[in-house]
Design an enzyme around this catalytic site. Structure first.
Site: not given
Ligand SMILES: [Ca+2]
Ligand SMILES: [Ca+2]
Ligand SMILES: [Ca+2]
Length: 544
Positions: A145, A214, A244, A280
């Site tokens: 991410n 991000d 994750d 997750e």
């Molecule tokens: Ca993102």
């Protein structure tokens, strides 16, 4: 080693002699004494690998004898592989092992290098070879991410966007992150949170932390790089990934997140058809279930975990009927989205207060054993958090949830130093280590070995369908597992979640095939009547 046993033996002698009072009764009692188990009966001959995984924080797990600096490392993990093998786990999840400036590693600064505190790439490869020889799979924490803010991609992206260096090399990375040339203001769960880049007028999307920008997952070059990273580690022998922060790939945009997960899983399976991927997706049951539409193998069952989760609540409220229903409902819920969905039940992980400190478990180790029996005997791939099997504690700050594994009370050689920032009151920590507890019959650690050995003997648990088996009473959790490899295609699991021994009527054709006698007293099944001690579990099948 025989302390518990002789106490119990003596108790039965006294009870029986009290009834009759003659010397004959005493000799009778002696023969009954022999039926009192002296330890969990663990069958280590059959090891089909029942799918139980073990989460390891390398920094806190084991300090190797070759690098005794208080920091856990790859060689330390390698030295403990025989322990993991004896515990019976099929796989381990290593929390981030890529180079990072933080102690936890969730801000990766180089996806192609190992964290130097943990050792060298050669140490990593040696550890992988040892895991392979032990028939234990390894999955890596893959953080995609966001990256760290020291990774080359981000440095180049920022240099270009802020105008510090507009070279073509940097331009390539400009769109790898999400930039604004104004302050977008406070973020929301769908807009995301932006942070100012140094003292510039530029802001970048970073939902978790300024050090964790991000990635722009719509950029095809970012996606290509993610696959390069996956391939790099798959080629090193890892068996898959723990993904994750799946909710944050596209800030709580379920459709786009499912699309991204589907893309990632399909591409990884093209490279490595047997790869195992667990996500997750930290949210409620209904939404986690929806994410299974992506085709991802597994996701963690947060509904079952933590102090308010189903397993601890069942133990606290002595309610077996409810937990059985919850296990069945959730299994049906996820399989509606993907019939091959594998639930990953757990009690706590590195982001949660450790289960060892939850009220019901802290008060009564029997309840902790019961919870382990319940969650380790669910369909799918359950995950143990390192130290859970010794009752390790830790709560409050994140650092406290990741405290050193304890190996031996008398020898702290392999024990790591708590990470800076932890402020857990060590007087509340357990004293005994894994190797101490292995020496004690009916210890928590041996209980985990026992339950895992059952899964390894009946690996059908992984793919089994599950239904409620009505026991007629609230304290008993009754579950019927249906799977072709089981004797007669099904087995019945009954846990006594209540506070006392109970007897129920049961179809007289059932026979006991396994017992998990935490109270050191065997279940009794005769003439259609089943008696089960509290915190204990029995596994039944139809007699032939
Ligand atoms: Ca993102
Ligand atoms: Ca070390
Ligand atoms: Ca580092």
């Amino acid at each position: 080693m025989r302390v518990h046993l002789s106490k119990l033996g003596l108790l039965s002698i006294l009870l029986l002699s009290g009834c009759g009072g003659s010397s004959d009764d005493v000799s009778q009692a002696d023969s009954i004494d022999l039926n009192i188990p002296q330890d969990y009966e663990i069958n280590l001959d059959v090891n089909n690998r029942g799918g139980v995984y073990y989460e390891i924080f390398v920094r806190a797990f084991a300090d190797s004898t070759q690098s005794l600096d208080g920091i856990g490392d790859f060689r330390g993990v390698e030295e403990k592989i025989p322990y993991l093998q004896d515990l019976g786990v099929e796989g381990v999840w290593l929390m981030p092992i890529m180079e990072s400036s933080s102690y936890h590693g969730y801000n990766v600064d180089n996806y192609y290098a190992v964290e130097r505190d943990y050792g060298t790439m050669e140490h990593f490869e040696s550890m992988m070879a040892a895991f392979d020889a032990a028939n234990i799979d390894v999955i890596l924490d893959l953080v995609i991410n966001h990256t760290g803010n020291m990774v080359e991609y981000f440095k180049k992206s920022a240099a270009y966007v802020t105008g510090r260096d507009r070279s073509p090399e940097n331009e390539r990375y400009a769109d790898w992150y999400t930039w604004k040339d104004y302050n977008p203001g406070p973020g929301t769960s769908t807009q995301g949170t932006y942070r100012q880049f140094e003292n510039t007028g530029y802001y970048y999307l970073a939902n978790f932390d300024g050090a964790m920008p991000d990635l722009n997952l719509d950029n095809p070059e970012v996606r290509e790089e993610i696959l390069n990273i996956a391939k790099f580690w798959l080629d090193k022998g890892v068996h898959g990934f723990r993904l994750d922060a799946t909710l944050w790939f596209y800030e709580n945009n379920t459709r786009k997140n499912i699309e991204f997960l589907r893309w990632f899983c399909e591409e990884v399976k093209k490279m490595h058809p047997e790869a195992y991927i667990v996500g997750e997706t930290w949210t409620g049951d209904a939404l986690v279930a929806e994410y299974y539409e992506s085709g991802i193998d597994s996701q963690f069952w947060f509904g079952g975990a933590e102090v308010n989760g189903y397993f601890h609540s069942a133990a606290l409220n002595n309610n077996g009927k409810l937990i059985a229903q919850q296990i069945v409902n959730y299994d049906k819920q996820i399989k509606r989205f993907n019939p091959n969905a594998l639930n990953s039940a757990f009690l706590s992980n590195h982001d949660n207060n450790r289960s060892g400190g939850y009220a019901a478990f802290d008060r009564d180790e029997g309840k902790q054993k019961l919870a382990a029996s319940m969650y380790l005997l669910t369909p799918g791939v359950p995950f143990i958090y390192y130290g859970e099997e010794i009752g390790l504690k830790g709560s409050g700050r994140d650092e406290n949830k990741r405290l050193p594994m304890i190996w031996q009370e008398a020898h702290t050689t392999h024990e790591t130093t708590p990470v800076r920032g932890s402020d857990y009151q060590m007087r509340y920590q357990v004293n005994k280590g894994a190797h101490d507890l292995l020496e004690e019959p009916f210890s928590l650690t041996n209980h985990y070995r026992k339950v895992i050995s059952i899964r390894n003997e009946y690996p059908g648990f992984r793919r089994a369908d599950v239904e409620v088996f009505d026991t007629g009473i609230v304290p008993f959790a009754g579950l019927r597992f249906i799977e072709p490899s089981f004797p007669n295609g099904e087995i019945i699991v009954i846990h006594n979640v209540g506070l006392e021994t109970r007897t129920i009527d049961i179809d007289p054709s059932y026979v006991i095939i396994e017992e998990i006698n935490t109270e050191q007293l065997r279940p009794i099944l005769e003439n259609g009547s089943l008696t089960l001690e509290r915190n204990s579990t029995v596994i039944l099948t139809k007699g032939s």
